[in-house]
Enzyme design. Structure first.
Site, PDB file in Angstrom:
ATOM      1  N   ASN A 157     -36.033  -6.925 -23.841  1.00 11.33           N
ATOM      2  CA  ASN A 157     -35.138  -5.970 -24.471  1.00 11.33           C
ATOM      3  C   ASN A 157     -33.930  -5.898 -23.577  1.00 11.33           C
ATOM      4  O   ASN A 157     -34.001  -5.433 -22.448  1.00 11.33           O
ATOM      5  CB  ASN A 157     -35.817  -4.602 -24.578  1.00 11.33           C
ATOM      6  CG  ASN A 157     -34.843  -3.511 -25.004  1.00 11.33           C
ATOM      7  OD1 ASN A 157     -33.732  -3.798 -25.434  1.00 11.33           O
ATOM      8  ND2 ASN A 157     -35.261  -2.270 -24.869  1.00 11.33           N
ATOM      9  N   LYS A 190      -7.756  -1.695 -21.649  1.00 13.37           N
ATOM     10  CA  LYS A 190      -8.698  -1.861 -20.537  1.00 13.37           C
ATOM     11  C   LYS A 190     -10.136  -1.838 -21.015  1.00 13.37           C
ATOM     12  O   LYS A 190     -10.915  -0.978 -20.616  1.00 13.37           O
ATOM     13  CB  LYS A 190      -8.475  -0.804 -19.459  1.00 13.37           C
ATOM     14  CG  LYS A 190      -8.388   0.613 -19.993  1.00 13.37           C
ATOM     15  CD  LYS A 190      -8.341   1.618 -18.859  1.00 13.37           C
ATOM     16  CE  LYS A 190      -8.028   2.990 -19.383  1.00 13.37           C
ATOM     17  NZ  LYS A 190      -7.966   4.004 -18.375  1.00 13.37           N
ATOM     18  N   MET A 205       1.173   1.651 -20.734  1.00 12.90           N
ATOM     19  CA  MET A 205       1.592   1.085 -22.008  1.00 12.90           C
ATOM     20  C   MET A 205       1.009  -0.328 -22.178  1.00 12.90           C
ATOM     21  O   MET A 205       0.322  -0.814 -21.315  1.00 12.90           O
ATOM     22  CB  MET A 205       3.104   1.070 -22.181  1.00 12.90           C
ATOM     23  CG  MET A 205       3.755   2.436 -22.110  1.00 12.90           C
ATOM     24  SD  MET A 205       3.035   3.657 -23.232  1.00 12.90           S
ATOM     25  CE  MET A 205       3.746   3.185 -24.783  1.00 12.90           C
ATOM     26  N   GLU A 212      -9.618  10.934 -26.011  1.00 11.10           N
ATOM     27  CA  GLU A 212     -10.701  11.457 -25.188  1.00 11.10           C
ATOM     28  C   GLU A 212     -10.247  12.752 -24.533  1.00 11.10           C
ATOM     29  O   GLU A 212      -9.172  12.802 -23.982  1.00 11.10           O
ATOM     30  CB  GLU A 212     -11.066  10.440 -24.101  1.00 11.10           C
ATOM     31  CG  GLU A 212     -12.006  11.029 -23.068  1.00 11.10           C
ATOM     32  CD  GLU A 212     -12.639   9.985 -22.177  1.00 11.10           C
ATOM     33  OE1 GLU A 212     -12.076   8.898 -22.082  1.00 11.10           O
ATOM     34  OE2 GLU A 212     -13.691  10.281 -21.595  1.00 11.10           O
ATOM     35  N   CYS A 272     -33.663  -4.571 -28.543  1.00 18.18           N
ATOM     36  CA  CYS A 272     -34.881  -4.306 -29.243  1.00 18.18           C
ATOM     37  C   CYS A 272     -35.723  -3.230 -28.633  1.00 18.18           C
ATOM     38  O   CYS A 272     -35.376  -2.619 -27.658  1.00 18.18           O
ATOM     39  CB  CYS A 272     -35.713  -5.573 -29.223  1.00 18.18           C
ATOM     40  SG  CYS A 272     -34.776  -7.013 -28.798  1.00 18.18           S
TER      41      CYS A 272
END
Lengths: 1508, 480
Positions: free
Chosen positions: A256, A961, A499, A910, A22
């Site tokens: 928050n 992961k 893998m 990435e 919040c």
């Protein structure tokens, strides 16, 4: 009428996983002057924070908002003038709103209860007042659930002469009312709620949007309502269910953030209840139990405890520093007595850990605290007229710059405190100093705490037990030793693999499994960030405090009567020390976990024996017990250690005895990181893995290890320590003490009875194995170790979990299936594909996946040609996010080309993409990836990259992961990779575990907004990983306006990841997808987002099941690599792939033999298999399949013995919703980008964009103007590509306070000048633009001492310039690739993960500077001389300036001076000789080495440097 | 994995052979044993794959990557332990196994595969040389007695396993020495018999009894065996040769390969063969029909005996030298195989159909042949067609039929017990290796049909497991 509370647990939806986050803020007059203006200003703050809240399916129903003010006596007096209620003077009565049932009979009942309790507590019932509300403006769902709101007045008994005594009475009254009503049989008891009941404060709140509060509560408009402070909160909840009671502020706090350790905190708190006593409450104390109201949110729970602590006599500051202590353990800047204060309180209560900005007040003082990691923003402004405004953002109130006395931010772990009675702000250091002097903590700690290391040494008798049979008895395999233990011993690191996981779930496996294997680690995603335990080590702690706990409501030396164990893995000597301990009244009892095998085994009986023995020991005054499984032999086996530990922990919790004893485990069983994590997560205090130590000795004896014994054991312990820290940090938890008992796991395949008895509170959704089956598994393992006829073998069994082995665990990717698939796609051989599909789809002999247990219900079929064509369906297929870097260029491009030909989507992964690929190839092929990923490292995330995408995917987590970052070691960073990642070849690249601009759900919404601005045509997707609660998170993400949500299974592949994460983190997509679909449907959010799923998707059947469980799109990854030639070497982490796929080695890359055609063949097979299934199910279009879980059923025929009781009814559940709720995607999200400031800027800049003419724009700006510059930059890159425009072509001069992400992704040629202040994420991803920020010309404060921009500025900066005249918040220039920046001071973690660029800091820096900094250079002016203490020296060296450096600095400072009129810069330039020596050059070691190599090569004229 | 980059550093280094001119003069082993250091270097090429196809392709499931790794780390003893765990005769497979594993080696996809067979040999010979092999005598005996009939690789593997499990095992062999086809079927230059003797001696020390010269089913009835033993395992191989019944087959000088090889081996042992039974290639034109391994062995023997010309013909077309579509990796491919014997001289031809033998005075003199080709017929099956006008003749004094074996010999046990046979004529068993006579098990070529030695060992091990289970109710014997 809708229920006025969260829906019941149904299907996979479970309300306990709701999250919220919040905006929070307060305004206050320091001198305590009450005005109506303060109330109005509070409401204004609330309104301007509204973008931090959220709305659900109903656009007018917010998630909750409210405000807390001082008790408005004048107002109440005025409204009670009519005489119906006779009010006493201020302070002699209390009041509060009461939310009452809509049903009048039930309402009457509740009111009677309230009155009854008031009377029984001898206070005066003064009357009820119906609170006028205006429900016109609020949303329909809020209105439907709206309680009757009345106000109660209670008079203070004459005999009470103190406000605090009265407040305690009110607390007792409220708690008793709550308990009575919750225990009653009324239907709407969840509607009943008392927001506050006090004579000091008053709360107005409800299920409202931030701007609805004063309109709804008309009282607030009365001029008579006056207060000196107003605490406000705007809630962003993941759900859209109407819950009036969960709005904030609570009675004392507004929060928050998120408490990650909540489960443990609640359990520990309830365990403490029987030992609580307080003179102030006396025997009344029992009336308040349970302290924590069940079913509340994490924020409500911490409010409950805070309330107890303060009402039983602790000050606000004291209570808050107990619950949310700063990271004191490794802080060498703290005073000794302050450290002692914290150490002492650590013995009382574990930290409530997680991201938090908490504002708290008792009506007289008001303050705020930030978590130890500083993961929430909190800015404040103090004015010359004694006024303070503090909020999640700056700019929430218009304040005349001239009036600003100080502009600041709350720092990690610190408290900001205002006492209106004395009329001043008290600084954190002052508060802590005062608290530390309250009691002689230092002396208490010194005299009472005992370090394990200080106990006298013990010489152990030589253990005569043969190691090999013991290893067999505990199910050790050759693989355990070779793959798990040996690497840990050799490198003191957790072993890494690659893998995904393709082995059976423990409950399905034909091999007896350790109980550990039934549990999966949970992790933080979106609603809270994981921590980086390596780079941010300073917040982490593994220390344990053993010994009985005392009453936490009192203080005394006895409280810290503890044994300190600095690391929880005990050596054999250490456990012996504890066993023999005699000091300080400590006494240890050993209890055996063994049981006799040659009779009928009954685990219940055996466990009860252990529990009762422990209970008896506690009664006899023992303080520690050692649960031991030493001595297993032919006749004796051991109870699984986890079962014993957790069972005992829960047994003692239930009897409120848990805090009286510490549980030490001496066991041969745990070997992997996850085993230890589980043991601690379920209550173990310390663990001694004795068999590991003897097997290390054995391996050294056998010359399998060439290490000193002591070093070897130490390495193992270190590796486990690091691993545990990683597991903790995945969940965003920093201390083992908070993690202990927090149960951050989900069980897969254990039955409810077992869970309820021994792991209560743990989620287990498919039922499964009973205690009896667990005992049988133990017996089987034992009988295999000690067979009736022993064969003489001198080696252990194979294992085969991490590698396929013939006699090992089953793998779905095995030689047969791999060969069949490759054969099929190379020869386009349908028969072979069917052979392959059959090997995967029919797992009746080796059930592995959850979906293998499902079958399709028989339906009336339709002809195949009525099913939509393959080409249409393939558009729903995507390949997974594999970066160029993790896989070779040829592989990456082949996948992209194939997917483009198919009109599916490939993913960059990435690490950026070569812009050359954005162009079509001569043959019409395109190697451009349609999906551009945005991951935490932001490598290569340029504006140009973003505009060249059809989809922008925010990777929150990765199946293999989740909750972890990554690292591309320097040797893998070739020239090409460095080029597209905008870094230097050879320099290590670290991706942090969290996105540093996403610490919570509203932050994610902000990033979605940023990206949508840059590229409005691209859809924005968010990648999550399956775990319990992912549905709830997805609901929040949908509310944050994601267009698509991807639910990844835990089993997805990876280029490199700790083995324990590959195997134990996350859950299968069947659970996550189904939960997400169900939750979105329940929330009526499903029609706003598309759902995609991936994770070891292989065949058409997999796709069909995914669609029936709710997916519209499907991702494939490992299978595509296999198609291209991968044979699951699982060497991706070694850069050594012999088939040229997962490698950057030029020689190996040439061995790549994959072709785009193979992929096309594969997907054609898959889609045709899917079409066959569709035709047999009578379904024409995939769209009609989505969420049709009713077409699936459990195939009871093939359940293996342990799984006879599995129950998929929750997975196959279809929520009952009205017809109007659409259960698949059909509406576009409203991104709210149609009225933003950039639209205006683009129009004004048109001549620059089209005619190459310079433009200058002048513009006011406010905090609600977010992501300013992003859309304009996208426009520039769309037209001019990466090069953009010439410098300063578009110059925008802003005045005011900029909202979040000011200048995000600013493109070359754009200059943003801001006169004023800015919030978080300034210059995020800046790709060549220029940002200049200086304070309003009229301010009178010193710029270098005041905060000007927020946290995480220039995150992932690619290129450009920044001149900031003032101080920046935490994490300045984090992950900077190439920006040149000048700033006058920064917070903690400055330049973290930086890989390039130049940063000049002309003022103080915070702690942990340069952590993980592998490239670039920072120049810090060290005027205080303490820079070294604040710098993280792991990867950098500190140097003096050379002539080149001086040139750079002078140049940048000259600009800074010119652009910002910085006084400081001028002073330095004018006296440069004086300052030269106090500049410190922060130089990354690796970067330096590489720059020097480059120089040498250049000198030798060998041409350009390339990576070999 | 020893060295992650090993396969990039070192080339495949197979065993070296003795020079042709040297080795042709005697029957001693053709291959040189590799040094430990060479073996160690070669093991570093193993990538210790996540999915070891070699381990999958090996019929006995040798833990190949594991022992490669251990050898690389100088853990020879541990490597040996693991090797012994799956293979009863590694020094023999290490010499003559066709190495299915190497064809399945992942490195073989785009590089030369690891020298797995040689590494296996390296480990076991290291173990023998360094005294790592000690008789593994069971501490406890079960009291059960088992008869194994046949002492080929299947019988030996079965016997070794059962003895290991603590049973009393007697191996019956109708020949005068133990080893079956290993003893007399494989030429000395591929497997010196002292290697076999060394193993047999070890088995004897471990408690296995060998009874040679007993032809069970003929001069010693199985019924009697059944009374004396708790279980019987028959492993008599598949020794009924395929014949070539064409015109002229009755001429003298046409012999089965096995007869030729057995006699050669016996002669080397010193046995004197009567002149009229003598099969000798000296100064003869030898034609070997059949292009397989046995044929190749005959080529080698014929050269050593001093043949003046050796021709080997094969009816099937010449196989490819590298993988074809029909045999994708990791399948064991049909490839042109050249044994060391082919390096020693002689001619080879393919797609040759022998139409008739032409003789003189009852002795074979010539073969009448024709070239053939295979074309797919309407059903898609390859059908043989003679190539018109391609007829030719080959002169021959000695013809050796190396056409493979059809099925086990029916005479003897099969007839005595009237065992059920499958369509190919092999002994039929249930899934537990038991024939339809209770307590009588079968394994090896006899059950499976003619195959490779490593399959025989695998069969022997499996049958032992089921026999153990049959006798004791359960078994801990390892079966992969």
């Amino acid at each position: 009428m809708k229920p006025a509370y969260l829906p019941q647990k149904q299907g996979l939806y479970d309300p306990q996983f709701e999250h919220d986050s919040c905006g929070v803020g307060f305004v206050c007059n320091i001198k305590g002057k009450k005005t109506h203006d303060i109330v109005k200003q509070g409401l204004e703050v609330l309104r301007r924070l509204s973008h931090r809240g959220a709305t659900g399916a109903d656009p007018k129903t917010g998630d909750g908002a409210g405000l807390l003010i001082q008790f408005p006596h004048e107002f109440f007096a005025s409204i009670c003038k009519d005489g119906k209620i006779n009010l006493p003077e201020a302070g002699y009565y209390a009041s509060g709103l009461v939310f009452l049932p809509q049903d009048s009979a039930e309402r009457k009942f509740c009111k009677e209860v309230v009155q009854k309790i008031i009377v029984s507590e001898k206070q005066l019932f003064l009357g009820w007042r119906s609170v006028p509300v205006n429900s016109q403006g609020i949303g329909k769902s809020a209105r439907d659930a709206q309680p009757e709101i009345e106000q109660i007045f209670i008079g203070r008994n004459k005999n009470i002469n103190d406000v605090l005594i009265f407040e305690r009475k009110l607390y007792l009254i409220r708690k008793q009312i709550e308990n009575l009503i919750q225990a009653s049989k009324i239907k709407q008891k969840r509607t009943f709620y008392i927001p506050s009941l006090s004579s000091r404060t008053f709360i107005y709140k409800g299920l409202l949007m931030a701007d609805q509060v004063d309109n709804f509560f008309t009282d607030l408009n009365s001029q008579e309502i006056k207060s000196a402070l107003a605490l406000v909160h705007s809630r962003y909840s993941t759900n859209t269910f109407p819950t009036w009671d969960l709005s904030q502020p609570f009675r004392f706090i507004a929060h928050n953030g998120e408490i990650n350790t909540l489960r443990g905190n609640i359990n520990w708190m309830s365990a403490r209840e029987s030992f609580l006593s307080s003179e102030l409450f006396g025997s009344d104390l029992k009336k308040i139990f349970p302290v924590i109201v069940p079913g509340g949110s994490d924020s409500a729970a911490i409010d409950n405890v805070f309330e107890l602590l303060t009402l039983s006599g602790r000050s606000l500051a004291h209570a808050i520093s107990m619950l949310i202590p700063s990271a004191w353990e490794q802080n060498n800047l703290l005073a000794q007595n302050v450290k002692a204060f914290h150490k002492y309180h650590t013995c009382l209560i574990e930290p409530w850990d997680g991201p938090a900005a908490i504002a708290f007040t008792d009506g007289q003082s008001i303050g705020a605290v930030l978590d130890r990691n500083g993961l929430r923003p909190c800015r404040y402004i103090v004015t010359k007229s004694d006024f303070v405004v503090m909020a999640s953002e700056v700019g929430v109130l218009d304040i005349d710059p001239e009036d600003i006395l100080y502009s600041g931010r709350l720092e990690p772990g610190k408290t900001f405190f205002i006492d209106t009675k004395v009329g001043r702000i008290i600084e954190d250091s002052q508060i802590k100093k005062e608290l530390a002097m309250d009691q002689p903590y230092e002396q208490w700690v010194k005299e009472n705490m005992l370090e394990l290391g200080s106990l006298p040494d013990i010489v152990l008798k030589k253990d005569k037990v043969d190691t090999l049979p013991q290893l067999k008895a505990f199910g050790y395999t050759r693989e355990d030793l070779k793959t798990i233990i040996k690497p840990m011993v050799e490198s003191a690191q957790e072993p890494v693999g690659s893998m995904g996981n393709d082995t059976p779930h423990a409950v399905l496996s034909a091999k007896p499994q350790l109980l550990f294997s039934y549990f999966k680690q949970l992790f933080a995603q979106v609603t809270n960030p994981p921590v980086d335990p390596i780079r941010e080590e300073l917040v982490m702690s593994l220390a344990s405090y053993l010994g009985p706990e005392k009453n936490i409501l009192s203080d005394g030396p006895d409280h810290c009567h503890k044994l300190i164990v600095s690391r929880p893995i005990l050596t054999d000597v250490e456990v012996e020390k504890i066993r023999k301990i005699k000091k300080n009244g400590f006494k240890t009892k050993t209890i055996s976990l063994l049981f006799k095998v040659n009779r009928k085994v009954d685990f219940t009986r055996e466990l009860n024996k252990i529990f009762r023995e422990t209970e008896a020991a506690i009664k006899k005054g023992y303080t520690f017990i050692v649960l031991s499984d030493r001595g297993v032999n032919k006749n004796y086996a051991s109870i699984p250690s986890l079962l014993a530990v957790s069972g005992l922990h829960h047994y003692l919790l239930r009897r409120s005895l848990r805090t009286q004893i510490s549980i030490v485990l001496e066991s041969a069983e745990p070997r992997e990181v996850n085993h230890f994590a589980l043991l601690f997560g379920y209550g173990a205090d310390c663990v001694n893995p004795y068999l590991i130590f003897s097997s290390i000795e054995l391996m050294i004896k056998d010359k399998e290890l060439n290490l000193d014994i002591q070093k070897a054991k130490d390495n193992y312990i270190k590796a486990i320590d690091k691993g545990i820290l990683k597991v903790l940090s995945k969940m965003g938890i920093s201390t083992l003490q908070s993690y202990r008992g927090a149960q951050i796991f989900e069980a897969v395949g254990l039955n409810q009875e077992l869970i309820d008895n021994y792991f209560s509170g743990t989620v287990s959704r498919i039922n499964g194995a009973s205690l009896d089956i667990i005992s049988q598994e133990t017996i089987i393992r034992h009988s295999q170790a000690f067979p009736k006829r022993a064969l003489e073998t001198n080696y252990l069994s194979t294992g085969g979990v991490y590698q396929w082995k013939r006699d090992g665990e089953f793998h779905l990717w095995n030689p047969e299936s791999i060969a069949a698939l490759q054969d099929a796609v190379r020869n386009n051989d349908l028969k072979k594909y069917q052979e392959f599909a059959n090997l995967i789809n029919d797992q009746s002999k080796n059930p592995t996946t959850l979906r293998s247990l499902l079958k399709f219900k028989t339906q009336k079929s339709i002809p195949l040609d009525e099913v939509e064509p393959a080409e249409e369906i393939i558009k729903r297929f995507a390949t997974g996010a594999m970066s160029f870097g993790s896989i070779s260029r040829a592989t990456h491009e082949t996948i992209a080309i194939a997917m483009n030909r198919l009109k599916g989507k490939s993913n960059t992964g990435e690490g950026g993409e070569d812009p050359a690929r954005f162009m079509l190839r001569p043959n019409g092929d395109s190697a451009r990836s349609a999906i551009k990923q945005v991951a935490s490292g932001r490598f290569g995330v340029t504006t140009n990259y973003l505009v060249n995408a059809d989809e922008l995917q925010i990777k929150i987590a990765q199946g293999a992961k989740p909750g972890e970052g990554g690292q591309l070691p320097g040797h893998k960073v070739s020239a090409m990779i460095a080029k597209i990642r905008y870094t230097t070849p050879g320099v290590t690249l670290i991706s942090p575990p969290p996105h540093h601009d996403i610490y919570s759900i509203e932050d994610l919404a902000q990033l979605i907004f940023d990206l949508k601005n840059v590229n409005p045509e691209a859809r924005i997707s968010v990648k999550l990983v399956s775990e319990i609660g992912v549905g709830t998170i997805a609901a929040g993400v949908a509310k944050g306006h994601a267009d698509m949500i991807l639910i990844s299974g835990q089993d997805g592949g990876t280029g490199a990841s700790p083995l324990s994460s590959i195997k134990y983190a996350g859950l299968p997509w069947e659970l996550g997808l189904s939960e997400t679909h169900q939750t979105l449907v329940l929330n009526d959010l499903r029609s706003r987002v598309r759902l995609q799923t991936d994770g070891q998707m292989r065949t058409g059947r997999d796709v069909a099941i995914a669609a029936l469980l709710g997916a519209e799109e499907f991702g494939f990854c490992t299978a595509v690599l296999i198609v291209l030639g991968c044979v699951m070497l699982r060497h991706c982490n070694l850069n050594n792939c012999s088939v040229g796929i997962a490698t950057q080695d030029e020689i190996l890359e040439k061995r790549f033999g994959g072709q785009a055609e193979f992929i096309i063949n594969y997907f054609t097979f898959v889609v045709n298999e899917l079409r066959q299934i569709m035709s047999s199910l009578g379904i024409k279009k995939v769209e009609d399949m989505v969420g049709r879980a009713d077409l699936l059923e459990l195939n009871n025929q093939i359940l293996p013995w342990k799984a006879k009781d599995v129950d998929f009814s929750k997975i196959l559940y279809k929520p009952q919703v009205p017809k109007s709720v659409i259960t698949h995607y059909c509406h576009k999200q409203d991104h709210g980008i149609d009225k933003i400031l950039d639209l205006k800027l683009i129009t004004l800049a048109l001549s620059a964009l089209t005619e190459n003419k310079k433009v200058e724009i002048n513009q006011e700006i406010k905090n609600v103007n977010r992501s300013t510059g992003a859309m304009l930059s996208g426009e520039v890159c769309k037209r001019f590509g990466e090069i953009g425009l010439l410098e300063d072509m578009i110059r925008c001069n802003f005045k005011g306070i900029a909202g979040q992400s000011f200048g995000a992704f600013l493109a070359p040629g754009i200059t943003f000048v801001l006169e004023g202040l800015a919030n978080d994420y300034v210059g995020k991803g800046i790709s060549g633009g220029k940002i200049i920020i200086y304070p309003d010309k009229n301010v009178s404060y010193k710029t270098e001492e005041n905060i000007i921009i927020g946290n995480t500025s220039f995150y992932g900066a690619i290129n450009g310039q920044a001149y900031i005249r003032g101080v920046a918040g935490e994490r300045f220039c984090i992950r900077n690739s190439g920006l040149s920046a000048v700033v006058e001071g920064v917070g903690d973690h400055g330049c973290e993960y930086m890989t390039g660029g130049r940063v000049v800091i002309l003022g103080a820096t915070g702690r942990n500077f340069a952590a993980g900094m592998s490239g670039g250079i920072a120049y810090c002016l060290d005027e205080q001389g303490d820079f070294k203490k604040k710098c993280n020296m792991d990867m950098v060296a500190l140097e003096k300036l050379d002539s080149v450096d001086m040139g750079i600095i002078k140049n940048l400072l000259t600009n800074h001076c010119e652009y910002t009129q910085s006084v400081k810069a001028k002073e330095i330039l004018d006296n440069f000789h004086k300052y030269v020596n106090i500049f410190i050059k922060v130089m990354p070691l690796e970067y330096k080495r590489i720059l020097e190599e480059k120089k040498i090569i250049k000198k030798a004229d060998l041409g350009e440097y390339t990576d070999g | 994995m020893g060295d992650a980059k090993g396969f990039l550093k070192f080339k495949r280094q197979p065993q070296a052979h003795r020079a042709v001119c040297e080795r042709i003069k005697d029957f001693k082993e053709v291959n040189f044993l590799q040094s430990d250091s060479c073996v160690k270097e070669q093991t570093s090429r193993c990538m210790d794959c996540g999915t070891p196809f070699c381990h999958s392709g090996c019929p006995v499931g040798n833990y190949i990557p594991e022992w490669n790794d251990l050898v690389f780390h100088d853990q020879w003893e541990k490597a040996f332990s693991l090797l012994r765990g799956t293979n009863n005769l590694p020094e023999i497979t290490g010499r003559i196994c066709p190495a299915l594993c190497e064809h399945a080696c992942v490195l073989g996809i785009n590089d030369d595969p690891v020298t797995i067979r040689e590494n296996e040999l390296g480990i076991i010979e290291h173990a023998f040389k360094n005294g790592l092999i000690k008789p593994r005598i069971p501490k406890k005996r079960t009291g059960k007695k088992i008869a194994v009939v046949g002492s080929g690789p299947a019988g030996l593997a079965c016997a070794d396993q059962l003895n290991y499990a603590g049973h009393r095992v007697v191996v019956f062999e109708r020949d005068d020495a133990i080893g079956g086809i290993l003893r007399y079927g494989i030429p000395e230059f591929k497997l010196e018999k002292k290697i076999l003797d060394r193993r047999i001696k070890l088995f004897e020390k471990e408690g296995i009894k060998f009874d040679t010269g007993v032809n069970v089913g003929v001069d010693y009835k199985v019924k009697k065996l059944k009374e004396e033993f708790d279980a019987v395992c028959i492993a008599c191989g598949s020794r009924f040769p395929r014949d070539l019944n064409i015109e002229g087959r009755a001429l003298s000088g046409i012999n089965f390969a096995m007869d030729y090889l057995i006699q050669s081996n016996k002669r080397l042992k010193g046995e004197i063969i009567a002149f009229d039974k003598l099969l000798d290639a000296r100064d003869k034109q030898v034609v070997i029909i059949g292009g397989g391994d046995t044929g190749a062995d005959c080529v080698g023997v014929a050269h050593r005996q001093g043949a003046c010309r050796v021709v080997q013909i094969e009816i099937m077309p010449k196989p490819a030298t590298c993988r074809t579509k029909e045999y994708p990796w990791p399948k064991y491919p049909l490839l042109l195989k050249s044994s060391t014997s082919h390096d020693e001289g002689g001619e080879r031809d393919w797609s040759v159909l022998t139409k008739k033998f032409i003789g003189l005075d009852g002795k074979v003199k010539k073969l009448s042949c024709v070239k053939v080709e295979f074309k797919k017929n309407a059903q898609g099956c390859p059908a043989m067609q003679e190539v018109e006008g391609s007829e030719f003749e080959i002169e021959a004094d000695l013809v050796i039929l190396a056409l493979g074996f059809m099925h086990p010999e029916k005479k003897g046990i099969i007839e005595e017990l009237s065992l059920s046979l499958d369509l190919k004529g092999n002994v039929k068993t249930d899934n537990n290796f038991m024939t339809f006579k209770k307590g009588i098990f079968a394994c090896g070529d006899m059950r499976r049909g003619q195959s490779l030695i490593v399959w025989a060992i695998s069969e022997g091990r499996q049958s032992a497991y089921y026999i153990d289970k049959y006798l004791m109710g359960s078994s801990s014997l390892p079966v992969l």
